[in-house]
Design an enzyme around this catalytic site. Structure first.
Site, PDB file in Angstrom:
ATOM      1  N   CYS A   2       0.834  -1.205   0.000  1.00 25.46           N
ATOM      2  CA  CYS A   2       0.000   0.000   0.000  1.00 25.46           C
ATOM      3  C   CYS A   2       0.867   1.253   0.000  1.00 25.46           C
ATOM      4  O   CYS A   2       1.976   1.271   0.506  1.00 25.46           O
ATOM      5  CB  CYS A   2      -0.854   0.054   1.266  1.00 25.46           C
ATOM      6  N   ARG A  27       5.673  -0.072  -6.063  1.00 30.24           N
ATOM      7  CA  ARG A  27       5.552  -0.861  -4.826  1.00 30.24           C
ATOM      8  C   ARG A  27       4.640  -2.070  -5.017  1.00 30.24           C
ATOM      9  O   ARG A  27       4.597  -2.951  -4.164  1.00 30.24           O
ATOM     10  CB  ARG A  27       4.989   0.011  -3.695  1.00 30.24           C
ATOM     11  N   TRP A  74      -2.460  -2.834  -1.671  1.00 29.61           N
ATOM     12  CA  TRP A  74      -1.960  -4.199  -1.846  1.00 29.61           C
ATOM     13  C   TRP A  74      -2.723  -5.012  -0.809  1.00 29.61           C
ATOM     14  O   TRP A  74      -2.513  -4.846   0.391  1.00 29.61           O
ATOM     15  CB  TRP A  74      -0.454  -4.234  -1.596  1.00 29.61           C
ATOM     16  N   ASN A  98      -2.022   2.797   5.253  1.00 28.63           N
ATOM     17  CA  ASN A  98      -0.984   1.809   4.917  1.00 28.63           C
ATOM     18  C   ASN A  98      -0.622   1.098   6.215  1.00 28.63           C
ATOM     19  O   ASN A  98      -0.247   1.734   7.189  1.00 28.63           O
ATOM     20  CB  ASN A  98       0.248   2.492   4.316  1.00 28.63           C
ATOM     21  N   GLY A  99      -0.778  -0.225   6.219  1.00 27.35           N
ATOM     22  CA  GLY A  99      -0.428  -1.009   7.411  1.00 27.35           C
ATOM     23  C   GLY A  99      -1.511  -2.032   7.705  1.00 27.35           C
ATOM     24  O   GLY A  99      -2.326  -2.351   6.853  1.00 27.35           O
ATOM     25  N   GLU A 482      19.214 -17.463  -5.180  1.00 24.49           N
ATOM     26  CA  GLU A 482      18.747 -16.262  -5.875  1.00 24.49           C
ATOM     27  C   GLU A 482      18.165 -16.618  -7.232  1.00 24.49           C
ATOM     28  O   GLU A 482      17.129 -16.094  -7.650  1.00 24.49           O
ATOM     29  CB  GLU A 482      19.903 -15.266  -6.016  1.00 24.49           C
ATOM     30  N   LYS A 486      14.391 -15.702  -8.304  1.00 25.60           N
ATOM     31  CA  LYS A 486      14.097 -14.927  -9.511  1.00 25.60           C
ATOM     32  C   LYS A 486      13.099 -15.665 -10.388  1.00 25.60           C
ATOM     33  O   LYS A 486      12.099 -15.111 -10.848  1.00 25.60           O
ATOM     34  CB  LYS A 486      15.371 -14.659 -10.314  1.00 25.60           C
ATOM     35  N   GLU A 489       9.500 -15.988  -8.752  1.00 19.76           N
ATOM     36  CA  GLU A 489       8.708 -14.778  -8.483  1.00 19.76           C
ATOM     37  C   GLU A 489       8.252 -14.084  -9.756  1.00 19.76           C
ATOM     38  O   GLU A 489       7.286 -13.321  -9.732  1.00 19.76           O
ATOM     39  CB  GLU A 489       9.453 -13.807  -7.584  1.00 19.76           C
ATOM     40  N   HIS A 505      21.047 -35.749   0.066  1.00 21.62           N
ATOM     41  CA  HIS A 505      20.330 -35.870   1.345  1.00 21.62           C
ATOM     42  C   HIS A 505      18.826 -35.676   1.166  1.00 21.62           C
ATOM     43  O   HIS A 505      18.137 -35.229   2.079  1.00 21.62           O
ATOM     44  CB  HIS A 505      20.895 -34.846   2.337  1.00 21.62           C
ATOM     45  N   LYS A 605       7.004  -4.292  -4.429  1.00 21.69           N
ATOM     46  CA  LYS A 605       8.428  -3.951  -4.449  1.00 21.69           C
ATOM     47  C   LYS A 605       8.941  -3.655  -3.042  1.00 21.69           C
ATOM     48  O   LYS A 605      10.093  -3.925  -2.724  1.00 21.69           O
ATOM     49  CB  LYS A 605       8.657  -2.720  -5.335  1.00 21.69           C
TER      50      LYS A 605
HETATM   51  C1  AGP Z   1      13.473  -9.918  -4.672  1.00 16.44           C
HETATM   52  O1  AGP Z   1      13.492 -10.064  -6.073  1.00 16.44           O
HETATM   53  C2  AGP Z   1      12.099  -9.617  -4.123  1.00 16.44           C
HETATM   54  N1  AGP Z   1      11.486  -8.556  -4.777  1.00 16.44           N
HETATM   55  C3  AGP Z   1      12.081  -9.521  -2.610  1.00 16.44           C
HETATM   56  O2  AGP Z   1      12.525 -10.762  -2.124  1.00 16.44           O
HETATM   57  C4  AGP Z   1      12.943  -8.405  -1.973  1.00 16.44           C
HETATM   58  O3  AGP Z   1      14.314  -8.691  -2.143  1.00 16.44           O
HETATM   59  C5  AGP Z   1      12.628  -8.361  -0.473  1.00 16.44           C
HETATM   60  O4  AGP Z   1      11.273  -8.037  -0.320  1.00 16.44           O
HETATM   61  C6  AGP Z   1      13.492  -7.359   0.303  1.00 16.44           C
HETATM   62  O5  AGP Z   1      13.235  -6.053  -0.155  1.00 16.44           O
HETATM   63  P1  AGP Z   1      14.225  -4.875   0.318  1.00 16.44           P
HETATM   64  O6  AGP Z   1      15.593  -5.197  -0.244  1.00 16.44           O
HETATM   65  O7  AGP Z   1      13.634  -3.636  -0.257  1.00 16.44           O
HETATM   66  O8  AGP Z   1      14.236  -4.870   1.826  1.00 16.44           O
END
Ligand code: AGP
Length: 610
Positions: A2, A27, A74, A98-99, A482, A486, A489, A505, A605
């Site tokens: 949000c 965001r 959001w 927001n929250g 990572e 990627k 997501e 394992h 974001k």
């Molecule tokens: C990564 O591609 C994601 N968008 C997400 O995991 C992100 O890294 C995480 O939310 C942390 O965000 P920040 O670096 O703004 O704290």
């Protein structure tokens, strides 16, 4: 996540608020709305989906209104829909939030018993109905706001309009970020500074427990007990990053390609001749000699950067390094937090991630020194830290973090070198040897981009598989995580990252001819063992996509496909280079699958709620 925006002044408030909401689109959101006061009436328009759906309704607002608030939602409570979109309103008030209100169910059932009705499933609507109830009893806007504030539990930044007071916006700040932009003859507010940084002269960051009354010529601030608080304006010297796509199809692709420039800029910012710039790296602001252990806290990709930094931080500093998910760290009683002796390093691109911010506050209560590696100046995490290493990687708009990740790796690595030199575990000769290798990193990062061309055949062959595994050893293990993050997501394919040594394992049970495995195999100290792991996968007919040296005949013999990346003999730099092929792989698979690459479903974001 949000975002809230507001304006009061002499210009067209709805237009200004709409532009502010556009600044917050990065965001991630699923609905949006705007409320204004005009002719003594509260006017409100909101829609599900992207801002473009709301834009169609803006013409219903008169062009004369001079006060407005807006929101990008959001969804947390209640599905994305027009009814659940903000602003929420009653006869007297319109409100954006927001929250998360943690005690909303208790308050909602009380209000329903008293005969109040609700239009939405949201926690937010409870605030505005409670506000209306208290106003009806107290006949005072400020009294009602103060009493509502004291009743709410959870995280909330609020923007409020009151129909009977068209000259004022009311703000409340608890847990979620909220900042006022002070102009001349006009004032703004927003969830972050980007909403007004190009038009306001000063920023006033609200602290938890504070609330404000903002007119076009005045800003009054009180604490939770109603005591006046002196405002502290921070001059805004904002250099807006080029936040457009510059011809790339997606922000994510643009930001992948920005990495050579970002790495070069970091070298310019943090290296001076044969010295590291310990001031810019945030070393000088710390009591380095007191530090006996380091604890890194972060989320998502930033957490993975922290995991990777452990490999070189322990090596360089000879100090124990813990890496914790911020969402776990903040609820534990970590006994390793020693007052003054533990350095907590928060890694965050946005500087607004709620769990990471809460972890910093948790560590501060334990008396730890706090440092952050952050990409947004004036962000909440920046302001909460004793020392901030500003990455200066430029705005990262794509929800999937790319240039910020490689920038975090480099910044953490350079910081580790400068800190080690400060505490005496690294001498000047060691620094100069590292700097010599660093000087060629931008060229290597640039040549790592060349893998983009050859990747399409691999994408066409593998993009429909429903599952992927990523494996790597040593510093390649976090890069495997990572790569999996990627892919999942942005393409919505299920992908998992594993340490290669872990395969036998359990995960190797998943390996058959229907399972693509991305194997990271740089020519480092772990290479031979990684090749053994690849043999194990091949023996079980796994489909192997190798990432490594394009001259590596063994890798080519064993793998179904190889994505080449340059090889260097520095673990941190090699990790940066190995990251680039997996970024392109995820990006082009997602494009092939037609997903919303820059704003993937369900994601934001900046995750400003817990
Ligand atoms: C990564 O591609 C994601 N968008 C997400 O995991 C992100 O890294 C995480 O939310 C942390 O965000 P920040 O670096 O703004 O704290």
């Amino acid at each position: 996540m949000c975002g809230i925006v507001g304006y009061i002044g002499t210009k067209n408030a709805v237009d200004i608020v709409y532009k502010g909401l556009q600044q917050l689109e990065y965001r991630g959101y699923d609905s949006a709305g705007i409320a204004a006061i005009s002719g003594g009436e509260l006017l409100l328009e909101k829609e599900e989906g992207k801002l473009i759906n709301l834009e169609k309704h803006l013409s219903k607002f008169p062009t004369t209104q001079e006060i407005a608030i807006g929101h990008t939602r959001w969804a947390t409570h209640g599905k994305p829909s027009r009814e659940n979109a903000h602003p929420h309103a009653t006869e007297m008030f319109a409100l954006v939030h927001n929250g998360i209100i943690e005690n909303y169910e208790e308050i909602k059932s009380e209000l329903i018993k008293e005969g109040y009705r609700f239009q939405s499933e949201t926690d937010t609507e409870v605030i505005v109905v409670l506000l209306q109830k208290l106003y009806d009893e107290l006949k005072s806007i400020e009294g009602a706001i103060a009493k509502t504030f004291s009743r709410l539990e959870g995280a909330f930044s609020l923007g409020i309009l009151a129909k009977d007071d068209p000259e004022s916006m009311y703000l409340v700040k608890q847990g979620s970020p909220l900042v006022i932009g002070r102009g001349s003859g006009e004032n703004y507010f927003g969830s972050d500074i980007t909403t007004f940084a190009e038009v306001a002269k000063y920023a006033i960051f609200l602290n938890d427990g504070e609330w404000a009354k903002v007119t076009k010529d005045s800003i009054e601030l009180w604490d939770h007990d109603g005591n006046a608080v002196k405002i502290k304006p921070t001059p805004i010297n904002w250099t807006p990053g080029s936040a457009d796509k510059h011809g790339y199809r997606h922000y994510m692709l643009k930001e992948i390609h920005e990495q050579p420039a970002v790495i070069s800029k970091a070298i310019t910012n943090f290296v001076e001749g044969n010295q590291l710039n310990s001031e810019a790296l945030g070393v000088n602001a710390l009591a380095c000699e007191k530090i006996t252990n380091i604890s890194i806290v972060a989320c998502g990709t930033a957490y993975i950067a922290g995991m990777l930094s452990k490999y070189f931080l322990e090596d360089l500093t000879s100090l124990p390094v813990n890496v914790d998910l911020a969402s776990e760290f903040r609820y534990r009683k970590p006994h390793m937090l020693k007052e003054g002796k533990t350095l907590v390093i928060a890694v965050s691109q946005s500087g607004e991630t709620a769990d990471t911010l809460a972890s910093i506050k948790h560590a501060k209560e334990a008396g730890c020194q706090i440092m952050s590696v952050c990409n947004v100046a004036y962000s909440s995490i920046d302001r909460e830290s004793d020392s901030t290493l500003l990455m200066q990687a430029g705005p990262e708009i794509g929800v999937a973090s790319t240039k910020a990740f490689t920038s975090q790796i480099l910044c953490l690595y350079l910081w580790a070198n400068a800190f080690s030199q400060r505490i005496g575990t690294l001498d000047q000769i060691g620094v100069e040897k590292m700097l010599e290798k660093l000087s060629s990193l931008p060229v290597h990062v640039n040549s790592a981009m060349n893998c983009e061309e050859g990747i399409h055949d691999i994408v066409n062959r593998f993009y429909e598989f429903p599952n992927f595994l990523y494996v790597g050893r040593g510093p390649s293990y976090p890069i495997a995580l990572e790569g999996a993050l990627k892919l999942k997501e942005i393409s919505y394919i299920h992908a998992e990252g594993y340490a290669s040594g872990e395969l036998k394992h359990g995960p190797i049970a998943l390996v058959d001819k229907h399972m693509p495995i991305v194997a990271l195999a740089p020519k480092d100290d772990y290479y031979d063992k990684t090749i053994s792991n690849i043999e194990e996968i091949k023996a079980r007919e796994g489909l192997i996509i190798g990432v490594g040296d394009d001259q590596d005949q063994t890798l080519k013999r064993l793998c179904d496909a190889v994505i080449a990346c340059p090889q260097v003999d520095n673990a941190a730099f090699q990790a940066i280079l190995t990251t680039i092929p997996i970024q392109f792989l995820a990006y082009y698979i997602a494009v092939k699958r037609g997903t919303d690459v820059d704003q993937p479903r369900n994601l934001a974001k900046s995750v400003t709620v817990e």
